[in-house]
Motif scaffolding. Structure first.
Motif, PDB file in Angstrom:
ATOM      1  N   HIS A  27     -54.223 -36.936  76.873  1.00  0.00           N
ATOM      2  CA  HIS A  27     -54.492 -35.788  76.434  1.00  0.00           C
ATOM      3  C   HIS A  27     -52.388 -35.109  76.355  1.00  0.00           C
ATOM      4  N   ASP A  28     -51.969 -35.640  77.010  1.00  0.00           N
ATOM      5  CA  ASP A  28     -51.019 -35.082  77.086  1.00  0.00           C
ATOM      6  C   ASP A  28     -50.330 -36.017  76.568  1.00  0.00           C
ATOM      7  N   ARG A  29     -50.125 -36.781  77.235  1.00  0.00           N
ATOM      8  CA  ARG A  29     -49.400 -38.358  76.487  1.00  0.00           C
ATOM      9  C   ARG A  29     -49.471 -38.157  75.117  1.00  0.00           C
ATOM     10  N   THR A  30     -50.310 -37.530  74.339  1.00  0.00           N
ATOM     11  CA  THR A  30     -49.735 -37.734  72.759  1.00  0.00           C
ATOM     12  C   THR A  30     -48.847 -36.283  72.497  1.00  0.00           C
ATOM     13  N   SER A  31     -48.610 -34.973  73.008  1.00  0.00           N
ATOM     14  CA  SER A  31     -47.812 -34.174  72.798  1.00  0.00           C
ATOM     15  C   SER A  31     -46.850 -33.887  73.974  1.00  0.00           C
ATOM     16  N   ILE A  32     -46.408 -34.757  74.512  1.00  0.00           N
ATOM     17  CA  ILE A  32     -45.557 -34.918  75.320  1.00  0.00           C
ATOM     18  C   ILE A  32     -44.582 -34.867  74.434  1.00  0.00           C
ATOM     19  N   HIS A  33     -44.514 -36.060  74.597  1.00  0.00           N
ATOM     20  CA  HIS A  33     -42.907 -36.378  72.918  1.00  0.00           C
ATOM     21  C   HIS A  33     -42.341 -35.524  72.623  1.00  0.00           C
ATOM     22  N   GLU A  34     -43.368 -34.352  71.520  1.00  0.00           N
ATOM     23  CA  GLU A  34     -42.747 -33.270  71.532  1.00  0.00           C
ATOM     24  C   GLU A  34     -42.607 -32.775  71.768  1.00  0.00           C
ATOM     25  N   ALA A  35     -43.350 -31.670  72.708  1.00  0.00           N
ATOM     26  CA  ALA A  35     -43.067 -30.808  73.834  1.00  0.00           C
ATOM     27  C   ALA A  35     -41.797 -31.607  74.906  1.00  0.00           C
ATOM     28  N   MET A  36     -41.295 -32.158  74.915  1.00  0.00           N
ATOM     29  CA  MET A  36     -40.096 -32.995  75.222  1.00  0.00           C
ATOM     30  C   MET A  36     -38.729 -32.977  74.221  1.00  0.00           C
ATOM     31  N   GLU A  37     -38.652 -33.077  73.333  1.00  0.00           N
ATOM     32  CA  GLU A  37     -37.901 -32.948  71.916  1.00  0.00           C
ATOM     33  C   GLU A  37     -37.715 -32.054  71.194  1.00  0.00           C
ATOM     34  N   GLN A  38     -38.922 -31.694  70.923  1.00  0.00           N
ATOM     35  CA  GLN A  38     -38.409 -30.350  70.007  1.00  0.00           C
ATOM     36  C   GLN A  38     -38.392 -29.620  70.470  1.00  0.00           C
ATOM     37  N   GLN A  39     -39.391 -29.218  71.716  1.00  0.00           N
ATOM     38  CA  GLN A  39     -39.708 -28.041  72.648  1.00  0.00           C
ATOM     39  C   GLN A  39     -40.843 -27.605  72.347  1.00  0.00           C
ATOM     40  N   THR A  40     -41.007 -27.270  71.647  1.00  0.00           N
ATOM     41  CA  THR A  40     -42.759 -26.784  71.212  1.00  0.00           C
ATOM     42  C   THR A  40     -44.016 -27.647  71.855  1.00  0.00           C
ATOM     43  N   ILE A  41     -45.031 -27.053  71.172  1.00  0.00           N
ATOM     44  CA  ILE A  41     -46.012 -28.007  71.466  1.00  0.00           C
ATOM     45  C   ILE A  41     -46.980 -27.815  69.993  1.00  0.00           C
ATOM     46  N   SER A  42     -47.701 -28.401  69.421  1.00  0.00           N
ATOM     47  CA  SER A  42     -47.791 -27.574  67.969  1.00  0.00           C
ATOM     48  C   SER A  42     -49.639 -27.801  68.511  1.00  0.00           C
ATOM     49  N   VAL A  43     -50.200 -26.894  68.777  1.00  0.00           N
ATOM     50  CA  VAL A  43     -51.624 -26.586  68.382  1.00  0.00           C
ATOM     51  C   VAL A  43     -52.934 -26.771  67.451  1.00  0.00           C
ATOM     52  N   ALA A  44     -54.351 -27.292  66.959  1.00  0.00           N
ATOM     53  CA  ALA A  44     -55.098 -27.274  66.038  1.00  0.00           C
ATOM     54  C   ALA A  44     -56.222 -27.579  66.868  1.00  0.00           C
ATOM     55  N   LYS A  45     -56.548 -27.192  67.371  1.00  0.00           N
ATOM     56  CA  LYS A  45     -58.253 -27.418  68.031  1.00  0.00           C
ATOM     57  C   LYS A  45     -59.493 -26.198  68.045  1.00  0.00           C
ATOM     58  N   ALA A  46     -60.271 -26.592  68.249  1.00  0.00           N
ATOM     59  CA  ALA A  46     -61.796 -25.879  68.104  1.00  0.00           C
ATOM     60  C   ALA A  46     -60.875 -24.608  67.055  1.00  0.00           C
ATOM     61  N   GLY A  47     -60.397 -24.281  65.965  1.00  0.00           N
ATOM     62  CA  GLY A  47     -60.053 -23.729  65.148  1.00  0.00           C
ATOM     63  C   GLY A  47     -58.965 -22.726  65.804  1.00  0.00           C
ATOM     64  N   LEU A  48     -57.979 -22.699  67.012  1.00  0.00           N
ATOM     65  CA  LEU A  48     -57.255 -22.125  67.243  1.00  0.00           C
ATOM     66  C   LEU A  48     -56.180 -23.205  67.083  1.00  0.00           C
ATOM     67  N   VAL A  49     -55.059 -22.590  66.501  1.00  0.00           N
ATOM     68  CA  VAL A  49     -53.657 -23.525  65.526  1.00  0.00           C
ATOM     69  C   VAL A  49     -52.683 -21.997  65.801  1.00  0.00           C
ATOM     70  N   CYS A  50     -52.136 -23.241  67.019  1.00  0.00           N
ATOM     71  CA  CYS A  50     -50.221 -22.106  67.669  1.00  0.00           C
ATOM     72  C   CYS A  50     -49.388 -23.572  67.841  1.00  0.00           C
ATOM     73  N   LYS A  51     -48.326 -22.429  68.192  1.00  0.00           N
ATOM     74  CA  LYS A  51     -47.299 -23.581  68.163  1.00  0.00           C
ATOM     75  C   LYS A  51     -46.886 -22.930  69.818  1.00  0.00           C
ATOM     76  N   LEU A  52     -46.607 -23.710  70.447  1.00  0.00           N
ATOM     77  CA  LEU A  52     -46.280 -22.954  71.604  1.00  0.00           C
ATOM     78  C   LEU A  52     -44.511 -23.731  72.281  1.00  0.00           C
ATOM     79  N   ASN A  53     -44.000 -22.526  72.986  1.00  0.00           N
ATOM     80  CA  ASN A  53     -42.602 -23.375  73.324  1.00  0.00           C
ATOM     81  C   ASN A  53     -42.670 -23.662  74.355  1.00  0.00           C
ATOM     82  N   THR A  54     -41.812 -25.079  74.867  1.00  0.00           N
ATOM     83  CA  THR A  54     -41.819 -25.650  75.856  1.00  0.00           C
ATOM     84  C   THR A  54     -40.134 -25.802  75.971  1.00  0.00           C
ATOM     85  N   ARG A  55     -39.019 -24.643  76.237  1.00  0.00           N
ATOM     86  CA  ARG A  55     -38.600 -25.037  76.006  1.00  0.00           C
ATOM     87  C   ARG A  55     -37.060 -24.988  77.803  1.00  0.00           C
ATOM     88  N   THR A  56     -38.066 -26.311  78.210  1.00  0.00           N
ATOM     89  CA  THR A  56     -37.479 -26.347  80.084  1.00  0.00           C
ATOM     90  C   THR A  56     -36.944 -28.021  80.195  1.00  0.00           C
TER      91      THR A  56
END
Ligand SMILES: [Zn+2]
Length: 660
Positions: free
Chosen positions: A422-451
């Motif tokens: 499940h990380d393989r799909t979102s890690i590209h965005e997490a590393m480059e745009q430094q966010t993770i967009s989530v839309a799972k089980a009715g939870l929708v949000c964007k988390l920051n990963t400025r790391t």
């Protein structure tokens, strides 16, 4: 509390907010939405100073007093509204909340650790990181009941301590002595519940950097209601003000009753901006200024003294130490012409056989960086590196992974190629745009990963120099391209090197720098905190070098232009800024650009000029200045920047005292 006390507290608070928060209230009265919830943030210290008694009641009966505060706030708002000479555009708001902040700093009230059972019933503040957020729910908090005998109608509040269940009233509260115990619930029968509020649970964890070494961070659930709902997300650093409460599930036969300690929040303060901020002593800054003044004539020697102090238990590996130091210093975030944010944080991947010291670099870096997470590719929790939806007692929750928790800090990832699916799909965005967009089980949000990411991985089996890095470590090239530098540490046979290493280990001598001049871990930590505040700008010479190198690398890769994208240029700029910070200066000079090109040449992304260097066997140069001169000649000639070269050589030939 008796009715006199209630009246007193209400009056004191009403006159206090009318005096100190009139403007806040006016702004709320001007808002359009009459049903929304509005906070008025009150400083506890100032409030208690105006009236000591109110402070005492608040300490003993926080929940009762907070309710009195809210109604006093409403009265004050109504008085202010009625006193307006021109009330157009203003309207009364019913849902006002007094939010208490700024508690006196003492260990009982201001906590860095999770409260315990003995704290139940107390109002305090806790600092922590959000690790989990639940879906937002609508909570019914009040119902009407009618007495079957005297027809008296009364409201019953849901019981917080029993997870907001409604307890059937036991006796009629009517003033006429009615002894009935039979009631009819008037709410929630046919229509949808009338009195509801937004409700959310989050989980916070003690901040890792505030814990002593070796202790495991503890966590606690926090209840958010009304306007506090959705006020924070996973990875945020918070100070939460609230009342420590206990709650238990309604009793059931044969089920053990478990009591849970939770924090019912009154006010949530998000302090992400200050999270990595360390209070910098003027004395400390002066010490570093003097250090660089001392090395004014030979700044590379000064830099190498710092590099030698980085992970000193690993011998040599000069180039790796330089790369790690640059990544820890970091570049500057910018916005490109199209308005896209370009990250300032660099990512470094170390590829190498076991026993080449990779993990030691990760551990060291995590220790000297205030906000850091040390983990493996598979992750230390079920959340892995990014984020995952977990079901906890029937409710969906979002659980933050390592990259979210390390937001605005450093994430050290060992065994990077053991990524979860499940990380393989979102890690590209997490590393480059430094966010993770989530839309799972009715939870929708964007988390920051400025790391900043410092990762290490073993090759899959024996490293085959004939094959690409991507094949050797079984990671796709799109993912590899997110790293600014990929250094391959190969343990090829080299007898001279083996002899030097064994003498270092056996006699602990032959160290590149005298061990007494090594910087302590505290000093390194302070230095990297300090330089991350520098904002160096690129000089013309440095720009020319980086741009020409980028173009040359592109030409060389013309058959596979996808590999050399604009990302390479962005990496070069970031690393050059980082090197300028490392050298404690506000301008990115030719020295920084040349060094970055030399480091890039040893990385997988480079190799256009010198073609590969085994970074494992790089020792500290005897004369850093002479080494730089050689690099200058080599690199600037290959880049065909003759005039820059002769200018720089002239500068280097001036007597050391005049070198500037
Ligand atoms: Zn009755």
């Amino acid at each position: 509390m008796n009715s006199d006390q209630v009246t007193l507290v209400g009056q004191v608070f009403e006159s206090y907010v009318s005096e100190y928060h009139k403007n806040d209230i006016l702004l709320i009265l001007k808002e359009r939405d009459e049903d929304a919830h509005y906070p008025v943030v009150v400083n506890a210290m100032t409030l208690f100073e105006t009236n000591m008694e109110i402070g005492e009641y608040f300490t003993v009966f926080p929940n009762e007093v907070l309710t009195i505060f809210d109604s006093a706030l409403r009265r004050s708002a109504l008085t202010i509204l009625q006193s307006l000479p021109e009330p157009e555009g203003f309207s009364m708001k019913q849902n006002l909340h007094a939010r208490i902040s700024g508690l006196p700093v003492c260990p009982e009230l201001v906590r860095e650790h999770i409260p315990k059972t003995k704290d139940v019933g107390h109002f305090l503040s806790v600092t922590g990181t959000v690790i989990r957020t639940s879906v937002v729910k609508v909570l019914e908090y009040e119902r009407d009941y009618m007495c079957n005998k005297c027809k008296h109608v009364f409201a019953v509040q849901a019981d917080f301590e029993q997870y907001y269940t409604f307890c059937w009233p036991s006796s009629c509260p009517s003033l006429e002595s009615c002894d009935s115990s039979k009631f009819t619930c008037l709410s929630g029968l046919s229509s949808s519940p009338a009195r509801c509020r937004d409700y959310q649970e989050i989980k916070i964890q003690e901040q890792v950097q505030r814990l002593s070494v070796g202790s495991i961070p503890r966590s606690m659930k926090v209840i958010l209601e009304d306007d506090l709902v959705d006020s924070c997300k996973s990875g945020d650093d918070l100070t939460i003000y609230g009342v420590v409460m206990q709650r238990w599930k309604p009793f059931q036969r044969d089920v053990r009753c478990e009591v849970e300690i939770v924090l019912k929040s009154n006010y949530v303060q998000v302090n992400n901006e200050q999270s990595s901020g360390m209070v910098m002593d003027e004395e400390v800054r002066k010490e570093f200024e003097e250090f660089w003044e001392h090395y004014k004539c030979d700044p590379f020697a000064g830099r190498n003294e710092i590099l030698a102090s980085l992970c000193p238990q690993v011998f040599g590996m000069y180039l790796v130490k330089l790369a790690v130091a640059m990544v820890l210093a970091g570049g500057i975030q910018r916005t490109d012409a199209a308005g896209t944010r370009v990250r300032g944080e660099s990512h470094l991947l170390l590829v190498g056989d076991p026993g080449t010291g990779k993990s030691q670099f990760l551990k060291y870096a995590a220790k000297i960086t205030p906000r850091s997470v040390l983990t493996t590719g598979i992750g230390s929790t079920s959340a892995g590196l990014t984020v995952t939806a977990v079901k906890d007692s029937g409710e969906w929750n979002l659980e933050a992974g390592a990259l979210v928790l390390a937001d605005a800090g450093l994430c050290c990832i060992d065994e990077f190629n053991s990524l979860k699916e499940h990380d393989r799909t979102s890690i590209h965005e997490a590393m480059e745009q430094q966010t993770i967009s989530v839309a799972k089980a009715g939870l929708v949000c964007k988390l920051n990963t400025r790391t900043t990411i410092l990762a290490a991985t073993n090759p899959k089996g024996q490293y085959d120099p004939q094959e690409s890095v991507s094949v050797n470590i079984a990671l796709g090239s799109p993912l590899l391209s997110r790293f600014d530098l990929v250094l391959v540490l190969l343990d090829t046979r080299n007898e001279d090197w083996d002899r030097i290493i064994s003498s270092f280990i056996l006699e602990n001598k032959g160290h590149p720098s005298k061990s007494e001049s090594l910087w302590s871990m505290e000093k390194m930590r302070a230095y990297f905190c300090l330089i991350r505040g520098l904002q160096p700008t690129l000089s013309d010479g440095s720009k020319q070098v980086l741009l020409r190198y980028y173009q040359m690398q592109r030409q060389r890769d013309s058959r596979n232009a996808a590999r050399t994208t604009i990302r390479l240029l962005e990496s070069l700029i970031r690393l050059a800024e980082a090197h300028a910070r490392l050298m404690f200066r506000n301008t990115v000079t030719l020295e920084d650009a040349i060094t970055v090109v030399a480091v890039m040449e040893s990385s997988m992304q480079g190799g256009a000029l010198l073609g590969g260097v085994n970074v494992l066997h790089t020792s500290f140069p005897k004369s850093p200045r002479a080494q730089y001169r050689r690099q200058c000649e080599l690199i600037l000639e290959k880049l065909e920047l003759q005039s820059l070269l002769s200018e720089e050589l002239r500068r280097l030939e001036r007597p050391p005292g005049l070198l500037k």
